[in-house]
Scaffold this motif. Structure first.
Motif, PDB file in Angstrom:
ATOM      1  N   GLN A  30     -43.431 -22.039   5.230  1.00 32.76           N
ATOM      2  CA  GLN A  30     -44.481 -21.267   5.867  1.00 32.76           C
ATOM      3  C   GLN A  30     -45.847 -21.822   5.475  1.00 32.76           C
ATOM      4  OE1 GLN A  30     -44.128 -18.982   8.105  1.00 32.76           O
ATOM      5  NE2 GLN A  30     -46.272 -18.419   8.302  1.00 32.76           N
ATOM      6  N   PRO A  31     -46.679 -22.205   6.443  1.00 32.12           N
ATOM      7  CA  PRO A  31     -47.979 -22.781   6.100  1.00 32.12           C
ATOM      8  C   PRO A  31     -48.905 -21.745   5.459  1.00 32.12           C
ATOM      9  CG  PRO A  31     -47.839 -22.399   8.453  1.00 32.12           C
ATOM     10  CD  PRO A  31     -46.464 -22.138   7.899  1.00 32.12           C
ATOM     11  N   ARG A  32     -49.776 -22.216   4.595  1.00 29.70           N
ATOM     12  CA  ARG A  32     -50.780 -21.363   3.972  1.00 29.70           C
ATOM     13  C   ARG A  32     -52.079 -21.514   4.749  1.00 29.70           C
ATOM     14  NH1 ARG A  32     -54.381 -22.054  -0.523  1.00 29.70           N
ATOM     15  NH2 ARG A  32     -53.516 -24.130  -0.904  1.00 29.70           N
ATOM     16  N   THR A  33     -52.644 -20.405   5.195  1.00 24.24           N
ATOM     17  CA  THR A  33     -53.858 -20.414   5.993  1.00 24.24           C
ATOM     18  C   THR A  33     -55.069 -20.248   5.092  1.00 24.24           C
ATOM     19  OG1 THR A  33     -52.647 -19.410   7.826  1.00 24.24           O
ATOM     20  CG2 THR A  33     -55.051 -19.317   7.927  1.00 24.24           C
ATOM     21  N   VAL A  34     -56.038 -21.175   5.237  1.00 19.02           N
ATOM     22  CA  VAL A  34     -57.225 -21.165   4.384  1.00 19.02           C
ATOM     23  C   VAL A  34     -58.476 -21.118   5.253  1.00 19.02           C
ATOM     24  CG1 VAL A  34     -58.537 -22.420   2.630  1.00 19.02           C
ATOM     25  CG2 VAL A  34     -56.030 -22.532   2.630  1.00 19.02           C
ATOM     26  N   ASP A  35     -59.337 -20.130   5.023  1.00 13.86           N
ATOM     27  CA  ASP A  35     -60.662 -20.085   5.650  1.00 13.86           C
ATOM     28  C   ASP A  35     -61.546 -21.042   4.864  1.00 13.86           C
ATOM     29  OD1 ASP A  35     -63.303 -19.440   6.416  1.00 13.86           O
ATOM     30  OD2 ASP A  35     -62.753 -17.369   6.846  1.00 13.86           O
ATOM     31  N   LEU A  36     -62.087 -22.072   5.534  1.00 13.93           N
ATOM     32  CA  LEU A  36     -62.845 -23.102   4.839  1.00 13.93           C
ATOM     33  C   LEU A  36     -64.247 -22.662   4.433  1.00 13.93           C
ATOM     34  CD1 LEU A  36     -61.766 -26.182   6.964  1.00 13.93           C
ATOM     35  CD2 LEU A  36     -61.229 -25.776   4.558  1.00 13.93           C
ATOM     36  N   GLY A  37     -64.712 -21.549   4.948  1.00  8.33           N
ATOM     37  CA  GLY A  37     -66.029 -21.077   4.554  1.00  8.33           C
ATOM     38  C   GLY A  37     -67.142 -21.655   5.407  1.00  8.33           C
ATOM     39  N   VAL A  38     -68.355 -21.201   5.131  1.00  8.57           N
ATOM     40  CA  VAL A  38     -69.505 -21.523   5.975  1.00  8.57           C
ATOM     41  C   VAL A  38     -70.692 -21.959   5.134  1.00  8.57           C
ATOM     42  CG1 VAL A  38     -68.787 -19.923   7.788  1.00  8.57           C
ATOM     43  CG2 VAL A  38     -70.247 -19.103   5.928  1.00  8.57           C
ATOM     44  N   LEU A  39     -71.742 -22.416   5.810  1.00  6.09           N
ATOM     45  CA  LEU A  39     -73.000 -22.734   5.140  1.00  6.09           C
ATOM     46  C   LEU A  39     -73.700 -21.445   4.699  1.00  6.09           C
ATOM     47  CD1 LEU A  39     -74.299 -25.495   7.583  1.00  6.09           C
ATOM     48  CD2 LEU A  39     -73.569 -25.855   5.208  1.00  6.09           C
ATOM     49  N   PRO A  40     -74.578 -21.528   3.710  1.00  3.64           N
ATOM     50  CA  PRO A  40     -75.297 -20.324   3.265  1.00  3.64           C
ATOM     51  C   PRO A  40     -75.980 -19.607   4.430  1.00  3.64           C
ATOM     52  CG  PRO A  40     -75.695 -22.122   1.743  1.00  3.64           C
ATOM     53  CD  PRO A  40     -74.944 -22.709   2.905  1.00  3.64           C
ATOM     54  N   GLY A  41     -75.677 -18.328   4.580  1.00  8.72           N
ATOM     55  CA  GLY A  41     -76.263 -17.530   5.648  1.00  8.72           C
ATOM     56  C   GLY A  41     -75.575 -17.654   6.981  1.00  8.72           C
ATOM     57  N   GLY A  42     -74.628 -18.589   7.106  1.00  3.18           N
ATOM     58  CA  GLY A  42     -73.922 -18.801   8.364  1.00  3.18           C
ATOM     59  C   GLY A  42     -72.782 -17.828   8.558  1.00  3.18           C
TER      60      GLY A  42
END
Length: 343
Positions: A30-42
């Motif tokens: 089962q793949p692990r899903t990762v939110d890579l995140g955003v730039l500050p304030g984005g």
């Protein structure tokens, strides 16, 4: 056959068996899903490519809501790559395996897009375009630094472009009689993949040899139009084929024979955007309600859904030889989030 040759062949056979076994096990997990995140304030972003070192490129918006070309390193740290002088927005589409070059587009929102190449330290260089160009993008770069993409003038006709390491531009030809073309990928052998388009609007998937010769790929029987999205270093090509407005995912194996990749069970359409050297393909599958789901096809064509960070649309755009996939999925606030799937 010498003893040394026999030992070498046996060793390769065992290594291949282990590789296939490992790949099968990885695909079954089962793949692990990762939110890579955003730039500050984005608030959101897209990931378009991942190399074998785990570096990821795409775009993320900043506090002002403007998309910026970004690189996520293997630790997940995000870096704004900047723009060409005078521009405010950019997108990075591809990073090469060595990690020595990133390519994409730079622009002022609402203005002309320019093809750009970044070095690892974020130095941006504009790539040459034909006189009168209104839109141009660099889509792919290989380890030798050769770049492919397209340019368009006021007539709206795309012309496939290739830029050598020193920036010399070459226009790649369309098929005889066609009026437009676009290149979406170049592998480390220097072979490019994309499409040629007729005046009537029908697309044909093509490859270009390192010398620039255009080659037609065979289409699926009964389909109206088709295009190539990517080509692996092992010469496997993937793309999309169409019956009316319905998209179908296609893989062309090394013998040039096209193979349709089925959507997820119950879905009605699919598309393929990327392929790794083992023949693993990624893209999307669409259900009857029109919702896209990120999907990964194994080398034998088995489709597997990649769960998003939340419910909603998701698509996969890049895959490396480790089986790591990147793309986007819909976040809880309903905005697109750059996403990585591992395993």
């Amino acid at each position: 056959m010498t003893t040394r040759s026999a030992v070498r062949i046996a060793t390769v056979a065992v290594a291949t068996a282990l590789t296939l076994s490992t790949a099968s096990t990885a695909f079954a997990s089962q793949p692990r899903t990762v939110d890579l995140g955003v730039l500050p304030g984005g608030t959101g972003g897209f990931a378009f490519d991942v190399n074998n070192k785990g570096s990821i490129v795409g775009h993320a918006n900043n506090a002002g809501g403007v998309n910026r070309a970004v690189l996520w390193d293997a630790r997940g740290l995000i870096t704004d790559l900047g723009t060409l002088p005078g521009d405010t927005s950019a997108t990075a589409y591809t990073i090469n395996e060595k990690g020595t070059a990133v390519v994409g587009q730079s622009l002022v929102p609402g203005g002309a897009a320019r093809p750009v190449k970044w070095t690892p330290d974020g130095t941006a260089t504009a790539l040459a375009t034909p006189a009168g160009t209104t839109v141009s993008r660099a889509y792919s770069v290989n380890d030798s630094g050769t770049v492919v993409g397209f340019s368009s003038t006021a007539d709206g006709l795309y012309k496939a472009q290739r830029w050598s390491r020193d920036g010399t531009r070459t226009q790649l030809p369309a098929l005889p009689g066609d009026t437009a073309a676009g290149a979406g990928w170049i592998n480390n052998s220097g072979t490019s993949a994309g499409y040629s388009k007729s005046a009537a609007g029908a697309m044909t998937a093509v490859t270009w040899s390192p010398g620039g010769t255009v080659n037609r790929l065979t289409g699926l029987p009964g389909h109206d139009s088709y295009q190539a999205s990517a080509i692996s270093d092992t010469a496997i090509v993937v793309g999309n084929s169409y019956t009316g407005t319905t998209s179908h995912a296609v893989r062309w194996n090394r013998d040039g024979a096209p193979q349709e990749l089925s959507p997820l069970p119950g879905d009605t359409a699919a598309g393929a955007y990327g392929v790794n050297d083992l023949g693993v393909v990624i893209g999307f599958s669409t259900d009857a309600a029109g919702v896209h789901r990120a999907v990964k096809w194994s080398a034998n064509g088995t489709a597997k859904a990649l769960p998003g960070v939340s419910a909603g649309n998701a698509q996969a755009f890049g895959v490396n030889n480790r089986g790591t996939v990147v793309g986007f999925s819909t976040g809880s606030a309903g905005v697109s989030r750059a996403t990585k799937w591992k395993g």
